[in-house]
Design an enzyme around this catalytic site. Structure first.
Site, short mmCIF file in Angstrom:
data_model
loop_
_atom_site.label_atom_id
_atom_site.label_comp_id
_atom_site.label_asym_id
_atom_site.label_seq_id
_atom_site.Cartn_x
_atom_site.Cartn_y
_atom_site.Cartn_z
N TYR A 57 31.55 34.77 48.07
CA TYR A 57 31.24 33.47 47.49
C TYR A 57 29.84 33.02 47.89
CZ TYR A 57 36.32 33.10 46.74
OH TYR A 57 37.62 33.32 46.37
N HIS A 123 40.12 41.26 49.49
CA HIS A 123 39.85 40.49 48.28
C HIS A 123 40.38 41.21 47.04
CE1 HIS A 123 36.83 37.27 46.76
NE2 HIS A 123 37.85 37.38 45.93
N ARG A 206 41.79 27.21 35.94
CA ARG A 206 40.32 27.28 35.96
C ARG A 206 39.70 26.07 35.26
NH1 ARG A 206 38.66 32.29 37.91
NH2 ARG A 206 40.21 33.95 37.82
N GLY A 207 40.35 24.92 35.46
CA GLY A 207 39.82 23.67 34.90
C GLY A 207 40.35 23.34 33.52
#
Length: 334
Positions: A57, A123, A206-207
Site C-alpha cells: 500500500y 497477501h 468498493r464504495g
C-alpha cells in the site's frame, strides 16, 4: 454504544476494523499527509482497535503513515500487515520465498515503528513457491517474536487447510459483500471449522454500496475500479437496480447504505471482522457504529435473495487480476 467484541486469535476487537489502504492509494490520490495522520489518530480515538495495512500500500508509505501517526499508541490496537505482494526498485512483485518474507517483515517492522506485528498475512499466493515453504517462514517469525499470528489473503479453502496444517492460521481475508458472495462457496465454512477468523475486505462493495452513487465516468486515473468489470459499463448500469433495493432497506432501518452493508456481513458470519476503508471522517464514524445496526431476519432473507451471486452483473476482477488469486468462483463465472 456497547457491542460484543469479536475474536482474532488471542485478541478481542470491535466488530468493525479499519482498512487503511485508501489513505495511500487505490481509489484516488494519497491523502494529504497531515490529514491522514489526524484521520488515523481520530480512528483510534473513536475506538477502532483493529487496523489493516500492507507492504504494497503506497509502496510502504501506508505502513510508514501508521508508524508515525500512532507511535506511542501501539498498545491501543491490533495491527495487521501483509507480505509476499511486495515491491523492489519501485515495481510491484510477488515473492513468497522464505528469505523475501523475512526481509519484508524486517522492513515492515521498521516502517511501522514497532517490535511486533500482531497479524501478518500472505497477501496472495506465490505460484512459484510451495505454500508450505512460505508458511514455514512465517512460523519462524512467530517463534522469533516478530509476528504474533499468521493470516492468509485471497486464497482458496484448500490452501487454507494446507497452511493450517503447517501452522495455525488466525485469519483469512477475502473480498466479501452483498456484491461479492464468493467466500460462501467454501471459505467461510472452512474458517468456522478450523477456528479461523474471516476478515471481509471491501465490505461496502468498493464504495458501490453507499448513499452517494459512484460515477463510472469520474474515476481518478489511478482508481483500481477502472479495471474491474462490474464498475464499468455495461455492468455498472445493469447493477443500478440493486442499489435502489439496498437504499430502500437502509431507509427502513434509518441507517446509511454502507452501515446496512456492514451489518449484513456481521450477520452473515457472527465471527467475521470486516475492514471497510474510507478517507471521510463522517464515514469513519458511521462504519464504526454499523456494529449496532440490527437487520431483521426477514430483511436478511430479502437481501440474500435480491443480491444472489448471479444477480450481480460483471466479474469482480479482470482476468489478469483473477489469475493472481485462488479464491473459489461460482460455476456461472467460468
Amino acid at each position: 454504544m456497547t457491542v460484543q467484541k469479536r475474536t482474532i486469535g488471542a485478541f478481542d476487537v470491535h466488530p468493525v476494523g479499519l482498512g487503511c489502504m485508501s489513505l495511500s492509494h487505490a481509489y484516488g490520490p494519497a491523502q494529504d499527509h497531515a490529514d491522514a495522520v489526524a484521520f488515523l489518530r481520530r480512528a483510534v480515538d473513536i475506538g477502532y482497535d483493529f487496523l489493516d495495512t500492507a507492504t504494497i500500500y503506497g509502496m510502504g508509505n501506508n505502513e510508514k503513515l501508521i508508524g508515525e501517526a500512532l507511535n506511542g499508541r501501539r498498545h491501543e490496537f491490533v495491527l495487521a500487515s501483509k507480505c509476499v505482494l511486495d515491491f523492489k526498485d519501485g515495481k510491484r512483485r510477488i515473492d513468497g520465498h522464505p528469505d523475501a518474507i523475512r526481509d519484508a517483515c524486517e522492513a515492515s517492522l521498521k516502517r511501522l515503528q514497532t517490535d511486533v506485528i500482531d497479524l501478518y498475512y500472505m497477501h496472495m499466493p506465490d505460484p512459484n513457491v510451495p505454500l508450505e515453504d512460505s508458511i514455514g517462514a512465517l512460523a519462524d517469525l512467530v517463534r522469533q517474536g516478530k509476528i504474533r499470528m499468521i493470516g492468509l489473503s485471497e486464497m482458496s479453502a484448500d490452501m487454507l487447510r494446507r497452511a493450517h496444517a503447517v501452522h495455525p492460521i488466525a485469519a483469512m481475508q477475502s473480498e466479501y459483500s452483498l456484491m461479492t458472495r464468493n467466500p460462501e462457496i467454501a471459505v467461510i465454512e472452512t474458517c468456522r471449522e478450523l477456528g479461523v477468523t474471516f476478515v471481509p475486505f471491501s465490505p461496502v462493495g468498493r464504495g458501490y454500496l453507499a448513499d452517494k452513487p459512484l460515477d463510472p465516468n469520474g474515476y481518478h486515473k489511478g482508481d483500481l475500479r477502472r479495471s474491474f468489470p462490474r464498475f464499468t459499463d455495461p455492468h455498472f448500469s445493469a447493477n443500478l437496480p440493486l442499489l435502489d433495493k439496498v437504499r430502500r432497506h437502509a431507509k427502513h432501518l434509518s441507517c446509511t447504505v454502507a452501515q446496512l452493508a456492514l451489518a449484513w456481513t456481521l450477520a452473515q458470519d457472527k465471527n467475521a471482522v470486516p475492514i471497510p476503508g474510507t478517507t471521510n471522517s463522517q464515514h469513519l464514524e458511521d462504519n464504526f457504529n454499523a456494529a449496532a445496526v440490527d437487520i431483521p431476519a426477514d430483511m436478511l432473507v430479502q437481501l440474500n435473495t435480491e443480491f444472489a451471486a448471479d444477480a450481480v452483473s460483471g466479474a469482480r476482477y479482470s482476468a489478469a487480476a483473477q489469475a493472481t488469486v485462488t479464491t473459489e468462483r461460482f460455476a456461472f463465472e467460468d
